[in-house]
Scaffold this active site. Sequence first.
Site, PDB file in Angstrom:
ATOM      1  CG  HIS B  37      -2.157   6.928   8.164  1.00 51.23           C
ATOM      2  ND1 HIS B  37      -1.375   5.827   8.353  1.00 51.23           N
ATOM      3  CD2 HIS B  37      -1.679   7.549   7.053  1.00 51.23           C
ATOM      4  CE1 HIS B  37      -0.475   5.769   7.376  1.00 51.23           C
ATOM      5  NE2 HIS B  37      -0.637   6.802   6.583  1.00 51.23           N
ATOM      6  CE  LYS B 102      -2.672  -6.789   2.775  1.00 48.92           C
ATOM      7  NZ  LYS B 102      -3.979  -7.430   2.839  1.00 48.92           N
TER       8      LYS B 102
END
Lengths: 279, 186
Positions: B37, B102
């Site tokens: 990222h 999550k």
Amino acid sequence: MREIQASALTEVVKRLCIEANCHLPKDMQARITEARAGEDWPGACEILDRIIENYTIADERSVPICQDTGVACVFLEIGQDVHVSGSIADAVNEGVRQGYSEGYLRKSVVRDPLNRVNTGDNTPAMLYYDLVPGYAIRITVAPKGFGSENMSQLKMLKPSDGVEGAKEFIVRVVEEAGPNPCPPIVVGVGIGGTFDKCALLAKKALMRSTDERNPDPYYAALEAELLARINALGVGPQGFGGKTTALAVNIETAPTHIAGLPVAVNINCHVTRHKSEVL
Amino acid sequence: MAIRIETPLTEEKARALKSGDSVLLSGTVYTARDAAHKRIVEAMEAGKPLPFDPENAVVYYVGPTPAKPGQAIGSAGPTTSYRMDAYSPALIARGQRGMIGKGKRGPAVVEAIKQHGAVYFGAIGGAGALLSKCVRTAEVIAYDDLGAEAVRRLTVEDLPLTVVIDSEGNNLYETGREAYLAARQK
């Protein structure tokens, strides 16, 4: 005096790294199965069923239960009447290197916490030594995932905060963690010691089987009370709501200073893994 | 009853999903976690080419274990998503439609989800062995030097997911717990 070659540790550590990551301990399987039987919230039941299916697949196929195969925490209890020839640390790290390579485990360790280059072989292990009486070495490998490690906290409470302050802090840490550490979790608690000792107690608490309660009835009762309070939070499996937020609370304690009440909460996920062998 | 969804995840498909829905996702998803990222967003800021086109893409926050012989991928469950919060709004603004992970998301991510009609899915954390069975193919397409953190293109079939945060900002981590506690008091 018993002589042990350091290289003998390599084979054991290698095997324990692979086995711990693929086969969930029986006590954890029992806690999850019990939780499923006691759960009545539909979404929670479905998630627990999938968690059971997951560790069953991992067990049968010898594949990692979770992709976070962790940093290898290695605890050596070394008998005082043992002499080890060669470097213990090198032998343990070689075992980690071989285990994580041959076991198709993920390499999740960076050499430097700020410059962050992966070491490529999951070394070094987080290595702890204890000297104990006797002629043997007990080796425990506990792969630790960081989804739950990141949700852990330590606080230096005041003696006047007492047991109520400790309980409040422990429950708050679990509530703040919410869905992040992959509930249902195991809560390792250290109380007492110094700042560093307290954190290690919490880690060691996670290595106690969830079949066993603290041998001191006072702390065994505290474990039960905390488990009930945590499961009343309603966080539930994966944080989608339900009865099962934690599977066990394990507390370890140590003497501490007249001015202090350190409390450490080390959270582990439903894939709480550790395996031991005696050499 | 689970809703079957195929990629690309268009805005129309994403907006039809509601927090709490069970979804079986099939098609192409891209893997990226912390280090990837960082690089993707740095490349975006520098105007450099990206490993994949974010438009209507679904990104899975996962760093799988190495595949054993005969496996498409090793164990492949989600990692905790909040560590991607610093980067996700920029990607969503560029058209990324779905995120799979999550755990909680920050307010800036929720705002970006609402503004651009995106969706945040939860996969079962710690169920890496089970989830890997839904991955048909896996190929590293960028940042090979990152090892487990490299960007992979996965083909998935019926990947079981739950809609956690929908395009209106409804959040199952809040409503699921509230609903359970309310039911318990009755």
